[in-house]
Design an enzyme around this catalytic site. Structure first.
Site, PDB file in Angstrom:
ATOM      1  N   HIS A 208       2.101   1.868  -3.409  1.00 36.68           N
ATOM      2  CA  HIS A 208       1.076   2.532  -4.243  1.00 36.68           C
ATOM      3  C   HIS A 208       1.057   4.030  -3.955  1.00 36.68           C
ATOM      4  O   HIS A 208       0.956   4.852  -4.867  1.00 36.68           O
ATOM      5  CB  HIS A 208      -0.320   1.961  -3.952  1.00 36.68           C
ATOM      6  CG  HIS A 208      -0.514   0.562  -4.455  1.00 36.68           C
ATOM      7  ND1 HIS A 208      -0.532   0.258  -5.804  1.00 36.68           N
ATOM      8  CD2 HIS A 208      -0.699  -0.608  -3.809  1.00 36.68           C
ATOM      9  CE1 HIS A 208      -0.712  -1.045  -5.946  1.00 36.68           C
ATOM     10  NE2 HIS A 208      -0.808  -1.599  -4.752  1.00 36.68           N
TER      11      HIS A 208
ATOM     12  N   THR B  51       0.840  -1.212   0.000  1.00 36.76           N
ATOM     13  CA  THR B  51       0.000   0.000   0.000  1.00 36.76           C
ATOM     14  C   THR B  51       0.872   1.257   0.000  1.00 36.76           C
ATOM     15  O   THR B  51       0.577   2.233  -0.702  1.00 36.76           O
ATOM     16  CB  THR B  51      -0.905   0.002   1.255  1.00 36.76           C
ATOM     17  OG1 THR B  51      -1.699  -1.171   1.224  1.00 36.76           O
ATOM     18  CG2 THR B  51      -1.805   1.225   1.293  1.00 36.76           C
TER      19      THR B  51
HETATM   20  P1  NAD Z   1       3.142  -8.459  -3.774  1.00 35.54           P
HETATM   21  O1  NAD Z   1       2.752  -7.562  -4.890  1.00 35.54           O
HETATM   22  O2  NAD Z   1       4.451  -8.241  -3.095  1.00 35.54           O
HETATM   23  O3  NAD Z   1       3.093  -9.989  -4.252  1.00 35.54           O
HETATM   24  C1  NAD Z   1       2.321 -10.438  -5.309  1.00 35.54           C
HETATM   25  C2  NAD Z   1       3.113 -11.529  -6.011  1.00 35.54           C
HETATM   26  O4  NAD Z   1       2.300 -12.067  -7.060  1.00 35.54           O
HETATM   27  C3  NAD Z   1       4.404 -11.015  -6.658  1.00 35.54           C
HETATM   28  O5  NAD Z   1       5.527 -11.719  -6.141  1.00 35.54           O
HETATM   29  C4  NAD Z   1       4.168 -11.271  -8.142  1.00 35.54           C
HETATM   30  O6  NAD Z   1       5.356 -11.609  -8.833  1.00 35.54           O
HETATM   31  C5  NAD Z   1       3.179 -12.434  -8.086  1.00 35.54           C
HETATM   32  N1  NAD Z   1       2.520 -12.696  -9.365  1.00 35.54           N
HETATM   33  C6  NAD Z   1       2.341 -11.867 -10.427  1.00 35.54           C
HETATM   34  N2  NAD Z   1       1.778 -12.541 -11.463  1.00 35.54           N
HETATM   35  C7  NAD Z   1       1.584 -13.818 -11.045  1.00 35.54           C
HETATM   36  C8  NAD Z   1       1.036 -14.977 -11.649  1.00 35.54           C
HETATM   37  N3  NAD Z   1       0.576 -14.959 -12.903  1.00 35.54           N
HETATM   38  N4  NAD Z   1       1.004 -16.115 -10.936  1.00 35.54           N
HETATM   39  C9  NAD Z   1       1.469 -16.156  -9.672  1.00 35.54           C
HETATM   40  N5  NAD Z   1       1.987 -15.074  -9.038  1.00 35.54           N
HETATM   41  C10 NAD Z   1       2.050 -13.919  -9.725  1.00 35.54           C
HETATM   42  O7  NAD Z   1       1.962  -8.370  -2.717  1.00 35.54           O
HETATM   43  P2  NAD Z   1       1.854  -8.710  -1.135  1.00 35.54           P
HETATM   44  O8  NAD Z   1       2.267  -7.519  -0.350  1.00 35.54           O
HETATM   45  O9  NAD Z   1       2.462 -10.034  -0.832  1.00 35.54           O
HETATM   46  O10 NAD Z   1       0.271  -8.800  -1.062  1.00 35.54           O
HETATM   47  C11 NAD Z   1      -0.415  -9.822  -1.761  1.00 35.54           C
HETATM   48  C12 NAD Z   1      -1.709  -9.332  -2.389  1.00 35.54           C
HETATM   49  O11 NAD Z   1      -2.641  -9.012  -1.354  1.00 35.54           O
HETATM   50  C13 NAD Z   1      -1.592  -8.046  -3.217  1.00 35.54           C
HETATM   51  O12 NAD Z   1      -2.476  -8.134  -4.316  1.00 35.54           O
HETATM   52  C14 NAD Z   1      -2.068  -6.967  -2.268  1.00 35.54           C
HETATM   53  O13 NAD Z   1      -2.596  -5.833  -2.960  1.00 35.54           O
HETATM   54  C15 NAD Z   1      -3.152  -7.706  -1.520  1.00 35.54           C
HETATM   55  N6  NAD Z   1      -3.473  -7.226  -0.168  1.00 35.54           N
HETATM   56  C16 NAD Z   1      -4.775  -7.323   0.206  1.00 35.54           C
HETATM   57  C17 NAD Z   1      -5.159  -6.975   1.484  1.00 35.54           C
HETATM   58  C18 NAD Z   1      -6.578  -7.135   1.890  1.00 35.54           C
HETATM   59  O14 NAD Z   1      -6.924  -6.732   3.014  1.00 35.54           O
HETATM   60  N7  NAD Z   1      -7.417  -7.739   1.061  1.00 35.54           N
HETATM   61  C19 NAD Z   1      -4.200  -6.507   2.404  1.00 35.54           C
HETATM   62  C20 NAD Z   1      -2.862  -6.436   2.006  1.00 35.54           C
HETATM   63  C21 NAD Z   1      -2.512  -6.807   0.703  1.00 35.54           C
END
Ligand code: NAD
Ligand code: ZN
Length: 342
Positions: free
Chosen positions: A43, A40
């Protein structure tokens, strides 16, 4: 005090002197010791479309932190100066139906620390007492500083029972890696983690993934065969926000499989709903952490021997925040922790 501020409506963060926060009668003033950089915050740093519509400037950012209580409001009975605490990053309204029923994670009027109200990338932060989590003795400070994203991982990984189940995790970011560690610790049989970033797949291996899959080179169907799986994954944890990853997950679930979805897709995702219907899949969205059941579970998992420290790959002083953000942009990082004590 020093703080990292989103000063201008453009790319970047600025280290500035800002007034120390004051506290109301129900608030707790915390001296920040360590903070984690979250996706976040990235972003907000980049000032993408989501940040532009969500964050009023100027704003002190950051929400993953651990600190020491230095002052409590006159109405605060349960906390006292000297206690080591973190803050739940979601400040809920307290009076909607869900809040009143104790389902605070379902509040429809949640405010985000470091998003809509002053954050933790600062020497001091003031938070309502209802957002304070007093850490158990023995939790390392670095680990305490990332309870917020660890909580995302725990909330998602424990949404459906995983004992003896085959679990698929799409996305080996810090949260996906922590979820792999939790699922394994909680008794899953196979924990298969996918990504397109080999560096991160290595990290997932270190913390307990039974098999990692670079989906650019390998198919999940082949991996299932290799592991001797017959009917598909029982539980899916979507942690990438990527459309292809989500479709791949749906295609590889068993009949009756359950998917917990944490990853935030940047745009609409289309899926084949026939797979959901005829395979009778359950898909559940996950937001934040349960207050405070998830925090309790995190503590017990750590006390029971779960080790998430390998997820922390960078430790820097807060003045080196630019280096920390560069590590986040590079894709060659787990959690980046900033030290505010010197
Ligand atoms: P991050 O962006 O560090 O990790 C996402 C991973 O997904 C990356 O390593 C990326 O290479 C991988 N990825 C991309 N394309 C892919 C594919 N085709 N197949 C498999 N993997 C692929 O994010 P993070 O900090 O670990 O967070 C994980 C997710 O959770 C993010 O989308 C984030 O926005 C979300 N999030 C949601 C909440 C919520 O409350 N819902 C809270 C925090 C984060
Ligand atoms: Zn509410």
């Amino acid at each position: 005090m020093k703080a990292l501020v989103k000063r201008h409506a453009e790319k970047g963060l600025w280290l500035e002197d800002v007034p120390e926060p004051t506290i109301g009668i129900n608030d707790v003033l915390i001296k920040v010791l360590k903070t984690g950089i979250c996706g976040t915050d990235v972003h907000i740093y980049k000032w993408d479309a989501w940040a532009q519509k969500s964050v009023p400037v100027p704003m002190v950012v950051g929400h993953e932190f651990v600190g020491e209580i230095v002052e409590v409001g006159s109405n605060v009975g349960v906390f006292e100066p000297g206690q080591i605490v973190s803050g739940e990053g979601h400040v809920v309204c307290g009076h909607c139906r869900n809040c009143m029923a104790g389902r605070r994670h379902l509040c429809a009027d949640t405010k985000g620390i470091g998003v809509n109200r002053p954050g933790a990338f600062a020497e001091y932060i003031s938070v309502p007492m209802t957002n304070v989590w007093h850490h158990a003795d023995g939790i390392p400070l670095d680990v305490a500083s990332i309870f917020d994203p660890f909580g995302n991982a725990v909330h998602t990984a424990l949404t459906f029972p995983v004992l003896g189940e085959d679990v698929l995790i799409t996305g080996a970011g810090p949260i996906g890696c922590m979820a792999a560690a939790v699922a394994k610790h909680a008794g899953a049989r196979f924990v298969v983690v996918t990504d397109v970033n080999p560096w991160r797949l290595e990290l997932a291996k270190k913390v307990g993934a039974t098999r990692v899959v670079d989906v650019r080179n390998e198919k999940l169907a082949d991996v299932q065969k290799e592991l001797g799986m017959v009917e598909g994954f029982d539980v899916g944890l979507e942690m990438s926000g990527n459309a292809a990853a989500f479709r791949d997950m749906i295609a590889n679930m068993c009949h009756g499989g359950k998917i917990a979805m944490l990853g935030i897709p940047p745009e609409d995702i289309s899926i084949d709903w026939n797979d959901v219907i005829f395979n009778m899949l359950t898909i559940k969205g996950i937001y934040g952490r349960q207050m405070y059941e998830t925090w309790y579970q995190m503590t017990v998992l750590l006390q029971g021997g779960l080790d998430i420290e390998p997820i922390i790959t960078h430790r820097l002083n807060y003045r080196e925040y630019e280096k920390g953000f560069e590590a986040m942009f590079s894709g060659q990082s787990g959690k980046v922790v900033l030290d505010w004590t010197e």
